[in-house]
Write a protein that holds these residues in place. Structure first.
Motif, PDB file in Angstrom:
ATOM      1  N   ARG A 320      21.337  -1.207  -2.401  1.00  9.34           N
ATOM      2  CA  ARG A 320      22.274  -1.879  -1.414  1.00  9.34           C
ATOM      3  C   ARG A 320      23.098  -1.253  -1.047  1.00  9.34           C
ATOM      4  O   ARG A 320      23.937  -0.382  -1.644  1.00  9.34           O
ATOM      5  CB  ARG A 320      22.519  -3.437  -1.937  1.00  9.34           C
ATOM      6  CG  ARG A 320      21.520  -4.577  -2.414  1.00  9.34           C
ATOM      7  CD  ARG A 320      20.917  -4.950  -1.413  1.00  9.34           C
ATOM      8  NE  ARG A 320      19.792  -6.036  -1.674  1.00  9.34           N
ATOM      9  CZ  ARG A 320      18.658  -5.898  -1.950  1.00  9.34           C
ATOM     10  NH1 ARG A 320      18.117  -4.707  -2.110  1.00  9.34           N
ATOM     11  NH2 ARG A 320      17.818  -6.884  -2.332  1.00  9.34           N
ATOM     12  N   ASP A 321      23.761  -1.494   0.366  1.00  7.24           N
ATOM     13  CA  ASP A 321      24.920  -0.926   1.081  1.00  7.24           C
ATOM     14  C   ASP A 321      26.282  -1.306   0.275  1.00  7.24           C
ATOM     15  O   ASP A 321      27.040  -0.703   0.317  1.00  7.24           O
ATOM     16  CB  ASP A 321      24.983  -1.278   2.466  1.00  7.24           C
ATOM     17  CG  ASP A 321      24.069  -0.562   3.213  1.00  7.24           C
ATOM     18  OD1 ASP A 321      23.297   0.593   2.675  1.00  7.24           O
ATOM     19  OD2 ASP A 321      23.794  -1.104   4.406  1.00  7.24           O
ATOM     20  N   ARG A 322      26.146  -2.530  -0.183  1.00  9.93           N
ATOM     21  CA  ARG A 322      27.304  -3.149  -1.120  1.00  9.93           C
ATOM     22  C   ARG A 322      26.714  -3.969  -2.467  1.00  9.93           C
ATOM     23  O   ARG A 322      25.739  -4.324  -2.465  1.00  9.93           O
ATOM     24  CB  ARG A 322      28.030  -4.169  -0.330  1.00  9.93           C
ATOM     25  CG  ARG A 322      28.352  -3.805   1.229  1.00  9.93           C
ATOM     26  CD  ARG A 322      28.760  -5.070   1.976  1.00  9.93           C
ATOM     27  NE  ARG A 322      30.315  -5.318   1.588  1.00  9.93           N
ATOM     28  CZ  ARG A 322      30.901  -6.505   1.914  1.00  9.93           C
ATOM     29  NH1 ARG A 322      29.918  -7.556   2.167  1.00  9.93           N
ATOM     30  NH2 ARG A 322      32.146  -6.637   1.508  1.00  9.93           N
ATOM     31  N   LEU A 323      27.477  -3.423  -3.466  1.00 13.23           N
ATOM     32  CA  LEU A 323      27.210  -3.942  -4.688  1.00 13.23           C
ATOM     33  C   LEU A 323      28.670  -4.554  -5.516  1.00 13.23           C
ATOM     34  O   LEU A 323      29.728  -4.174  -4.919  1.00 13.23           O
ATOM     35  CB  LEU A 323      26.925  -2.938  -5.742  1.00 13.23           C
ATOM     36  CG  LEU A 323      25.256  -2.371  -5.412  1.00 13.23           C
ATOM     37  CD1 LEU A 323      25.206  -1.036  -6.123  1.00 13.23           C
ATOM     38  CD2 LEU A 323      24.269  -3.356  -5.420  1.00 13.23           C
ATOM     39  N   VAL A 324      28.317  -5.474  -6.321  1.00 13.36           N
ATOM     40  CA  VAL A 324      29.444  -6.212  -7.095  1.00 13.36           C
ATOM     41  C   VAL A 324      29.779  -5.270  -8.530  1.00 13.36           C
ATOM     42  O   VAL A 324      28.572  -5.203  -9.119  1.00 13.36           O
ATOM     43  CB  VAL A 324      29.306  -7.512  -7.241  1.00 13.36           C
ATOM     44  CG1 VAL A 324      30.369  -8.274  -8.073  1.00 13.36           C
ATOM     45  CG2 VAL A 324      28.973  -8.103  -5.895  1.00 13.36           C
ATOM     46  N   LEU A 325      30.794  -4.857  -8.684  1.00 10.42           N
ATOM     47  CA  LEU A 325      30.912  -4.348  -9.909  1.00 10.42           C
ATOM     48  C   LEU A 325      32.016  -5.528 -10.918  1.00 10.42           C
ATOM     49  O   LEU A 325      32.866  -6.047 -10.278  1.00 10.42           O
ATOM     50  CB  LEU A 325      31.883  -3.092  -9.851  1.00 10.42           C
ATOM     51  CG  LEU A 325      31.208  -1.749  -9.782  1.00 10.42           C
ATOM     52  CD1 LEU A 325      30.085  -1.924  -8.799  1.00 10.42           C
ATOM     53  CD2 LEU A 325      32.197  -0.552  -9.860  1.00 10.42           C
ATOM     54  N   GLU A 326      31.549  -5.697 -12.050  1.00 11.90           N
ATOM     55  CA  GLU A 326      32.269  -6.545 -13.075  1.00 11.90           C
ATOM     56  C   GLU A 326      32.651  -5.731 -14.117  1.00 11.90           C
ATOM     57  O   GLU A 326      32.067  -4.971 -14.860  1.00 11.90           O
ATOM     58  CB  GLU A 326      31.439  -7.561 -13.589  1.00 11.90           C
ATOM     59  CG  GLU A 326      30.809  -8.848 -12.332  1.00 11.90           C
ATOM     60  CD  GLU A 326      30.122  -9.933 -12.874  1.00 11.90           C
ATOM     61  OE1 GLU A 326      29.867  -9.895 -13.888  1.00 11.90           O
ATOM     62  OE2 GLU A 326      29.636 -10.527 -12.125  1.00 11.90           O
ATOM     63  N   LEU A 327      34.130  -5.632 -14.268  1.00  7.51           N
ATOM     64  CA  LEU A 327      34.641  -4.949 -15.234  1.00  7.51           C
ATOM     65  C   LEU A 327      35.480  -5.941 -16.145  1.00  7.51           C
ATOM     66  O   LEU A 327      36.264  -6.526 -15.872  1.00  7.51           O
ATOM     67  CB  LEU A 327      35.818  -3.815 -14.794  1.00  7.51           C
ATOM     68  CG  LEU A 327      35.146  -2.410 -14.084  1.00  7.51           C
ATOM     69  CD1 LEU A 327      34.612  -2.723 -12.795  1.00  7.51           C
ATOM     70  CD2 LEU A 327      36.076  -1.557 -14.161  1.00  7.51           C
ATOM     71  N   GLY A 328      35.094  -5.966 -17.518  1.00  5.88           N
ATOM     72  CA  GLY A 328      36.012  -6.622 -18.440  1.00  5.88           C
ATOM     73  C   GLY A 328      36.806  -6.016 -19.212  1.00  5.88           C
ATOM     74  O   GLY A 328      37.502  -5.137 -18.793  1.00  5.88           O
ATOM     75  N   ALA A 329      36.943  -6.078 -20.484  1.00  2.46           N
ATOM     76  CA  ALA A 329      37.723  -5.251 -21.578  1.00  2.46           C
ATOM     77  C   ALA A 329      37.037  -4.054 -21.516  1.00  2.46           C
ATOM     78  O   ALA A 329      35.969  -3.571 -21.161  1.00  2.46           O
ATOM     79  CB  ALA A 329      37.685  -6.124 -22.869  1.00  2.46           C
ATOM     80  N   PRO A 330      38.093  -3.010 -21.889  1.00  3.62           N
ATOM     81  CA  PRO A 330      37.560  -1.715 -21.925  1.00  3.62           C
ATOM     82  C   PRO A 330      36.543  -1.506 -22.745  1.00  3.62           C
ATOM     83  O   PRO A 330      35.861  -0.332 -22.651  1.00  3.62           O
ATOM     84  CB  PRO A 330      38.813  -0.781 -22.404  1.00  3.62           C
ATOM     85  CG  PRO A 330      39.972  -1.789 -21.990  1.00  3.62           C
ATOM     86  CD  PRO A 330      39.503  -3.097 -22.024  1.00  3.62           C
ATOM     87  N   THR A 331      36.118  -2.212 -23.604  1.00  3.83           N
ATOM     88  CA  THR A 331      34.949  -2.062 -24.669  1.00  3.83           C
ATOM     89  C   THR A 331      33.620  -3.062 -24.156  1.00  3.83           C
ATOM     90  O   THR A 331      32.861  -2.752 -24.981  1.00  3.83           O
ATOM     91  CB  THR A 331      35.373  -2.769 -25.938  1.00  3.83           C
ATOM     92  OG1 THR A 331      35.963  -3.994 -26.144  1.00  3.83           O
ATOM     93  CG2 THR A 331      36.319  -1.538 -26.721  1.00  3.83           C
ATOM     94  N   ALA A 332      33.836  -3.830 -23.228  1.00  5.19           N
ATOM     95  CA  ALA A 332      33.007  -4.564 -22.600  1.00  5.19           C
ATOM     96  C   ALA A 332      31.956  -3.701 -21.591  1.00  5.19           C
ATOM     97  O   ALA A 332      32.422  -2.922 -20.723  1.00  5.19           O
ATOM     98  CB  ALA A 332      33.444  -5.826 -22.197  1.00  5.19           C
ATOM     99  N   PRO A 333      30.659  -4.111 -21.526  1.00  4.31           N
ATOM    100  CA  PRO A 333      29.742  -3.572 -20.535  1.00  4.31           C
ATOM    101  C   PRO A 333      30.257  -3.691 -19.170  1.00  4.31           C
ATOM    102  O   PRO A 333      30.659  -4.630 -18.800  1.00  4.31           O
ATOM    103  CB  PRO A 333      28.299  -4.014 -20.907  1.00  4.31           C
ATOM    104  CG  PRO A 333      28.429  -4.601 -22.413  1.00  4.31           C
ATOM    105  CD  PRO A 333      30.030  -5.066 -22.652  1.00  4.31           C
ATOM    106  N   ILE A 334      29.922  -2.576 -18.488  1.00  2.00           N
ATOM    107  CA  ILE A 334      30.099  -2.849 -17.041  1.00  2.00           C
ATOM    108  C   ILE A 334      28.904  -3.436 -16.336  1.00  2.00           C
ATOM    109  O   ILE A 334      27.804  -2.859 -16.390  1.00  2.00           O
ATOM    110  CB  ILE A 334      30.468  -1.569 -16.090  1.00  2.00           C
ATOM    111  CG1 ILE A 334      31.835  -0.878 -16.892  1.00  2.00           C
ATOM    112  CG2 ILE A 334      30.641  -1.452 -14.798  1.00  2.00           C
ATOM    113  CD1 ILE A 334      32.101   0.583 -16.563  1.00  2.00           C
ATOM    114  N   ALA A 335      28.908  -4.287 -15.524  1.00  2.00           N
ATOM    115  CA  ALA A 335      27.934  -4.978 -14.868  1.00  2.00           C
ATOM    116  C   ALA A 335      27.817  -4.731 -13.276  1.00  2.00           C
ATOM    117  O   ALA A 335      28.901  -4.798 -12.864  1.00  2.00           O
ATOM    118  CB  ALA A 335      27.753  -6.466 -14.793  1.00  2.00           C
TER     119      ALA A 335
END
Length: 355
Positions: A320-335
């Motif tokens: 996709r031209d645009r995507l959504v990044l989800e960042l939680g705690a520094p130890t949590a997976p990046i979605a």
């Protein structure tokens, strides 16, 4: 005098690691340029850096490493030898304890194996739109494991239930999930692990616009597209329960323009690991919701480090031209999600930063 880059190359420690050990007071450069802040090391410090690299690979705590380096060049090496012996004894005891725990876990697995039911079935046949299945394979293929020690991860899971087929791949450090609609299956849940070579052989058959047939018969899976066919045996392993690993939507979300973000990753600040370690990109979400790349000196507690090559591959798979990044705690997976399709998701495990 050696520059920090030369010291990194000669010692096997990354430049960012040398900066960290300077800040931690473990290996302080002989001279720092007061104007540029550039670090310079004496020739003898290269040997200390090599010793430091070996000690870190052996898992020695920084507090002990400080003492080892302090006594390394001195005439009395008694303290250094005692510290090495004590750390080796701790490692041996830890390995002994781990063997005991793993033995108990294997016994529990042996007790459970007879009670577990396989999700494989005698025969299943369904139809799926070729473009949908092609998009699903493209979205997850990058996350298939190549580790020969984990053959159950060396393929793509086809998880069929009701009117949906979910494809899943993981190599432990990343995972990708995508969904396609199916017709013709009204039975219970069926799971098969399609080996990577067979999944790759299926992909060229999905270049049309119509439907293709997918069938599972015991340990054999077949894809039929007109008069073309790709068939083979499934992997004889159970895939881990990926649903337990899927995060709920949340955390700090940011929409990124993929082309610009890729360019920023490829040209922006990168944290170089020790020899053999991957290059890391360190991310944080700014107050306005934008994702920024952290410089090496940025000590933001919410920053998240990730394998840069894995992140670039996940962005490409997002398609996709645009995507959504989800960042939680520094130890949590990046979605990484598609804004128009929540059924497609990539997860990247973060990398722990030294500092």
């Amino acid at each position: 005098m050696r520059s920090i880059g030369e010291t990194a190359r000669e010692s096997g420690l990354g430049v960012s690691a040398l900066r960290f050990y300077d800040r931690a007071g473990v290996l302080v450069p002989a001279w720092v340029d007061p104007v540029s802040g550039y670090r310079w090391y004496e020739p003898g410090q290269v040997e200390e850096a090599r010793v430091l690299a070996r000690l870190r690979r052996a898992g020695m705590p920084l507090a002990d490493i400080r003492l080892v380096l302090a006594g390394w060049s001195g005439p009395d090496t008694g303290l250094v030898r005692k510290l090495l012996t004590a750390h080796l004894r701790r490692l041996e005891q830890g390995l002994s304890d781990a063997r005991g725990e793993f033995s108990a876990l294997r016994a529990l697995l042996d007790q459970r194996e007879n009670a577990m039911t396989s999700l494989r079935t005698a025969a299943v046949r369904l139809s799926v739109a070729a473009p949908e299945l092609a998009a699903v394979l493209d979205a997850v293929r990058f996350a298939v494991s190549t580790d020969p020690e984990l053959p159950m991860l060396g393929g793509v899971l086809f998880d069929i239930e009701g009117e949906s087929l979910r494809a899943v791949a993981t190599d432990r450090y990343r995972m990708a999930v995508a969904r396609a609609g199916v017709t013709g299956h009204d039975g219970g849940r069926v799971q098969v692990v399609v080996p990577a070579p067979l999944a790759d052989a299926m992909r060229p058959l999905l270049d049309g616009e119509g439907a293709v047939g997918l069938s599972v018969d015991g340990d054999r899976v077949t894809l039929e597209a007109g008069d073309r066919q790709a068939a083979g045996r499934c992997l004889d392993h159970d895939f881990p329960d990926y649903r337990r690993l899927l995060p709920r939507p949340g955390g700090r979300r940011a929409v990124v323009e993929v082309a610009a973000f890729r360019q920023a990753l490829e040209t922006g600040p990168v944290r170089c690991g020790e020899a053999g370690a991957p290059d890391l990109s360190v991310l944080r979400v700014a107050d306005g919701g934008a994702v920024t790349l952290c410089a090496d000196a940025d000590d933001d507690p919410d920053r998240v480090a990730v394998n840069r090559a894995f992140l670039l591959a996940a962005l490409a798979a997002g398609a996709r031209d645009r995507l959504v990044l989800e960042l939680g705690a520094p130890t949590a997976p990046i979605a990484i999600r598609r804004p128009d399709d929540e059924d497609v998701c990539s997860l990247l495990m973060p990398v722990r930063l030294e500092s």
